[in-house]
Design a protein around this motif. Structure first.
Motif, PDB file in Angstrom:
ATOM      1  N   GLU A  15      -1.736 -11.120  16.237  1.00  0.00           N
ATOM      2  CA  GLU A  15      -2.266 -11.027  14.887  1.00  0.00           C
ATOM      3  C   GLU A  15      -1.176 -10.579  13.908  1.00  0.00           C
ATOM      4  N   ILE A  16      -0.209  -9.810  14.370  1.00  0.00           N
ATOM      5  CA  ILE A  16       0.896  -9.420  13.496  1.00  0.00           C
ATOM      6  C   ILE A  16       1.798 -10.610  13.215  1.00  0.00           C
ATOM      7  N   SER A  17       1.992 -11.467  14.198  1.00  0.00           N
ATOM      8  CA  SER A  17       2.829 -12.650  13.977  1.00  0.00           C
ATOM      9  C   SER A  17       2.130 -13.705  13.143  1.00  0.00           C
ATOM     10  N   ARG A  64       1.686   8.869  -3.525  1.00  0.00           N
ATOM     11  CA  ARG A  64       1.192   9.629  -2.374  1.00  0.00           C
ATOM     12  C   ARG A  64       0.273   8.704  -1.583  1.00  0.00           C
ATOM     13  N   GLY A  65      -0.060   9.123  -0.363  1.00  0.00           N
ATOM     14  CA  GLY A  65      -0.923   8.303   0.466  1.00  0.00           C
ATOM     15  C   GLY A  65      -0.115   7.519   1.483  1.00  0.00           C
ATOM     16  N   THR A  66      -0.675   6.405   1.941  1.00  0.00           N
ATOM     17  CA  THR A  66      -0.040   5.600   2.978  1.00  0.00           C
ATOM     18  C   THR A  66      -0.083   4.125   2.617  1.00  0.00           C
ATOM     19  N   LEU A  67       1.049   3.469   2.798  1.00  0.00           N
ATOM     20  CA  LEU A  67       1.189   2.031   2.580  1.00  0.00           C
ATOM     21  C   LEU A  67       1.458   1.372   3.930  1.00  0.00           C
ATOM     22  N   TYR A  68       0.695   0.321   4.249  1.00  0.00           N
ATOM     23  CA  TYR A  68       0.847  -0.419   5.500  1.00  0.00           C
ATOM     24  C   TYR A  68       1.279  -1.848   5.168  1.00  0.00           C
ATOM     25  N   VAL A  69       2.360  -2.321   5.783  1.00  0.00           N
ATOM     26  CA  VAL A  69       2.872  -3.656   5.476  1.00  0.00           C
ATOM     27  C   VAL A  69       3.226  -4.375   6.767  1.00  0.00           C
ATOM     28  N   GLY A  70       2.760  -5.617   6.910  1.00  0.00           N
ATOM     29  CA  GLY A  70       3.040  -6.395   8.102  1.00  0.00           C
ATOM     30  C   GLY A  70       4.017  -7.523   7.834  1.00  0.00           C
ATOM     31  N   PHE A  76       0.237  -8.979   5.624  1.00  0.00           N
ATOM     32  CA  PHE A  76      -0.660  -8.001   5.008  1.00  0.00           C
ATOM     33  C   PHE A  76       0.119  -6.893   4.319  1.00  0.00           C
ATOM     34  N   VAL A  77      -0.482  -6.367   3.282  1.00  0.00           N
ATOM     35  CA  VAL A  77      -0.005  -5.155   2.616  1.00  0.00           C
ATOM     36  C   VAL A  77      -1.246  -4.401   2.160  1.00  0.00           C
TER      37      VAL A  77
END
Length: 234
Positions: free
Chosen positions: A181-183, A125-131, A187-188
């Motif tokens: 910054e994304i390029s 559960r929750g949120t995962l952010y991955v770049g 990040f994870v």
């Protein structure tokens, strides 16, 4: 706080590793040479074990672990989320809870990425952010996030630089942006699913092709800062 700012602040942490063992852990200082860690050896009587490692952050005791577990944990085998994990690696990572740990070795960064993804999978559960710095990197990991998309209580946000013209991944939100910054930053981040104990993040800036300066952290405040930035900026 920007992703680059979060990396710079976390790398300023002072982490001390004390090795209490009959013999010095000769490889440890080399492994930590590019990281924000001071390693010291204190002779410990030979009791039939390899001794133990104590971790302190800014002088405060954070935990201890047998030398054998640290040695095993420093050479983990990356795995897909949900697969059986190396318990020694997990114990090693947990030892640095509340601290930021700097690293530049790509294999270690990849293994840490997998550990954070696995934590999100286990919590469920929750949120995962991955770049993803490049669309090709996301395309190569598509099957991983298709599995995540099947978890109803776990939200997944993927960030990819430049164009993304592939079919949507069911159950996953993809943010396409040309922000530099994304390029530049790998990040994870897992926001913990409602628990500070589960919050964790890895951020690594590519300063030369294939070469990174990165950190991972279990500090809830730092993780909150990063997730707040991602939600506000993208």
């Amino acid at each position: 706080m920007s992703l680059r700012g979060a990396i710079a602040e976390a790398r300023a942490d002072a982490v001390e590793v004390g090795v209490y063992a009959p013999k010095p852990f000769d490889d440890l200082a080399d492994l930590f040479a590019a990281r924000n860690v001071t390693v010291t050896h204190r002779r410990y009587p030979n009791d039939g074990t390899d001794g133990f490692v104590v971790v302190r952050r800014d002088g405060e005791f954070r935990g201890a672990l047998p030398v054998a577990h640290v040695r095993d944990g420093l050479s983990p085998s990356p795995r897909r989320p949900g697969e059986r994990r190396d318990d020694a690696f997990r114990r090693f990572m947990d030892l640095f809870e509340g601290a930021a740990f700097a690293a530049s070795d790509r294999r270690q960064l990849l293994a840490t990425t997998r550990e954070i993804e696995d934590r999100a999978w286990r919590v469920g559960r929750g949120t995962l952010y991955v770049g993803f710095q490049r669309p090709e990197a996301l395309a190569a990991q598509r099957s991983v996030y298709e599995r995540f998309g099947e978890r109803d209580d776990l939200a997944v946000h993927l960030y990819v630089a430049a164009e993304w013209d592939r079919p949507a991944i069911p159950g996953v939100r993809t943010h396409v942006t040309d922000d530099d910054e994304i390029s530049a930053v790998w990040f994870v981040v897992f926001e913990g699913g409602g628990s500070d104990e589960n919050k964790c993040a890895l951020l690594a800036e590519e300063h030369d092709p294939g070469e990174y300066r990165g950190v991972w952290t279990y500090d809830p405040a730092r993780v909150d800062d990063v997730t707040a930035h991602l939600r506000a900026a993208y």
